[in-house]
Design an enzyme around this catalytic site. Structure first.
Site, PDB file in Angstrom:
ATOM      1  CG  HIS A  74     -10.256   2.606   2.016  1.00  0.00           C
ATOM      2  ND1 HIS A  74     -10.287   1.247   1.849  1.00  0.00           N
ATOM      3  CD2 HIS A  74      -9.071   2.886   2.603  1.00  0.00           C
ATOM      4  CE1 HIS A  74      -9.158   0.725   2.308  1.00  0.00           C
ATOM      5  NE2 HIS A  74      -8.405   1.686   2.780  1.00  0.00           N
ATOM      6  CE  LYS A 114      -0.713  -4.889   3.195  1.00  0.00           C
ATOM      7  NZ  LYS A 114      -0.965  -6.169   2.505  1.00  0.00           N
ATOM      8  CB  SER A 155      -0.838  -0.023   1.275  1.00  0.00           C
ATOM      9  OG  SER A 155      -1.309   1.261   1.575  1.00  0.00           O
ATOM     10  CB  SER A 156       0.371   4.630  -1.418  1.00  0.00           C
ATOM     11  OG  SER A 156      -0.914   4.877  -0.903  1.00  0.00           O
ATOM     12  CB  CYS A 157      -0.222   3.826   4.156  1.00  0.00           C
ATOM     13  SG  CYS A 157      -0.301   2.091   4.531  1.00  0.00           S
ATOM     14  CE1 TYR A 178      -3.187  -3.080   5.437  1.00  0.00           C
ATOM     15  CE2 TYR A 178      -2.505  -1.040   4.388  1.00  0.00           C
ATOM     16  CZ  TYR A 178      -3.039  -2.309   4.300  1.00  0.00           C
ATOM     17  OH  TYR A 178      -3.413  -2.805   3.081  1.00  0.00           O
TER      18      TYR A 178
END
Ligand code: GFB
Length: 310
Positions: free
Chosen positions: A180, A141, A108-110, A137
Site C-alpha cells: 500500500h 469482501k 475493507s473500505s473498497c 478483492y
C-alpha cells in the site's frame, strides 16, 4: 468473551491479526490460538474443517486475507478473488458447523462504489459500480459480509462484520510493487535519504484522498465490537480524517527527513478518487480512534528495521 475463552485469530501473523493478538493479550485473554499459512492453508476446506473440529474455538477474529496495494490488486485479480473467497467461506462455514459463539469478519473500505457519496455510509453498499483496480478483492469482501448476514438470518449465528479504512502499522508489507501507499512512501523516502538521492517517485496524480488508520486502533475497535455489537449490519471503522496522496508524501518525507523533490509517475493508476468512511454508527456505539496520522507514522517509523522490508 471470558479470559479463558478459546479465541482463534485467523491471520495472526499478518498486520491486522498480529495487532488483534497483541490487543487481546493486553486485555488478559489467555487462550488465543493461531496457525501460520504453512501450518494451515485456509483455502482448503477439509483442512479448515478438521482444524475447527479439533480445536473447537469459541470465538473467531477473521483477519486472514490476501491483501496488497493498488498494483497487486490489479495484477493478481484471480488470486485476490479466489483466495479471499475460499478463506472466508471455509472459516465462516466451519464456524457455523462447529458452533462458534461469535465471529468478527474484517473487510475493507473498497467494498463501496467508486463514486459513492462521501463520507460513505454503510447503506451505500451495492448502490453502484466498484473501482476497477480492486473489484475482485471488493467482490470477495462483499461476499464475506453476505455470508455473515445470511448465516445469521438463516441459522441465528452471531457473525458480525467490520469494514476498516486503509490501514498501516507494525508487520506491514514493504514490497515496493505489492504494498500500500504508506509503507511504500516510508521505504522510498528512507532509502532516498540514506543514499543521498535527489528525488522520490510517487504514483499517480497525488490527488486521490485517503483515510488512514493505525492498526492498533483497528484492533481496539475489533475487540470493542466483539464485546458490544451483535447486529446483522456491518460497521465502518475509520478515523474521519482524510489526506491527499501528495500531502501524505510531504508528511512522510518530513517525518523521515528527506529534503529532495517529489516526481509524479502518472502512468500508475490513481484508483478511487476519494474513500472517506462515515463512522457515525461506530461513534454512536461508543468507540473512537485515538492515534493521529502523524503520531502513527512517527511510531511506525521509529519502530521499523530494514529487515521488515525484505
Ligand atoms: O494504498 P494504495 O496502493 O491502495 O494506493 P488504494 C493509494 C493511492 O496512493 C493511489 C498512490 O492513488 C496510488 O496511486 N500511490 C502513490 C502509491 N505512490 C504510491 C506507491 O509508491 N505505492 C502505492 N501502493 N501507491 C487499495 C485497494 O486501494 O486499498 C485494496 O487496492 C484495499 O483493495 C486497500 O481496499 C485498503 O487505497 O488505492
Amino acid at each position: 468473551m471470558k479470559q479463558r475463552s478459546k479465541i482463534y485469530i485467523a491471520g495472526h501473523t499478518g498486520m491486522v491479526g498480529s495487532a488483534i493478538y497483541r490487543r487481546l493479550s493486553k486485555a488478559g485473554y489467555n487462550n488465543l490460538i493461531g496457525r501460520t499459512s504453512a501450518e494451515l492453508d485456509l483455502r482448503f476446506q477439509e483442512d479448515v474443517t478438521s482444524f475447527f473440529e479439533q480445536e473447537r474455538p469459541e470465538y473467531v477474529f477473521l483477519a486472514a486475507a490476501k491483501v496488497g496495494g493498488i498494483l497487486a490488486n490489479n495484477q493478481y485479480r484471480a488470486e485476490f478473488l479466489y483466495d479471499n473467497l475460499m478463506i472466508e467461506a471455509n472459516i465462516i462455514h466451519a464456524s457455523f458447523l462447529t458452533g462458534v459463539k461469535k465471529l468478527l469478519f474484517l473487510g475493507s473500505s473498497c467494498i463501496y462504489p467508486k463514486n459513492a457519496p462521501q463520507p460513505m455510509k454503510e447503506e451505500y453498499l451495492l448502490t453502484g459500480l466498484l473501482e476497477p483496480t480492486n473489484e475482485p478483492y471488493a467482490i470477495a469482501k462483499i461476499a464475506g459480509i453476505k455470508l455473515c448476514e445470511n448465516y445469521r438470518s438463516q441459522y441465528g449465528c452471531n457473525f458480525i462484520s467490520a469494514m476498516p479504512t486503509n490501514l498501516y502499522g507494525p508487520n506491514d508489507n514493504y514490497d515496493l510493487q505489492g504494498s500500500h501507499v504508506l509503507p511504500a512512501l516510508i521505504r522510498k523516502f528512507h532509502g532516498a535519504k540514506k543514499n543521498n538521492e535527489k528525488e522520490v517517485i510517487i504514483w499517480g496524480t497525488g490527488k486521490p484522498l485517503r483515510e488512514f488508520m493505525h492498526v492498533d486502533d483497528l484492533a481496539d475497535a475489533s475487540l470493542f465490537l466483539m464485546e458490544n455489537y451483535n447486529e446483522s449490519g456491518f460497521v465502518n471503522v475509520g478515523t474521519g480524517d482524510e489526506i491527499s496522496i501528495l500531502d501524505l508524501a510531504v508528511l512522510v518525507s518530513s517525518i523521515v527527513g528527506f529534503q529532495g523533490e517529489l516526481i509524479q509517475d502518472t502512468s500508475k493508476p490513481d484508483g478511487t478518487p476519494r474513500k472517506l468512511m462515515d463512522n457515525s454508527r461506530l461513534t454512536h456505539l461508543g468507540w473512537k480512534s485515538t492515534i493521529t496520522l502523524e503520531d502513527g507514522i512517527r511510531k511506525v517509523y521509529a519502530g521499523l528495521t530494514e529487515k521488515e522490508w525484505y
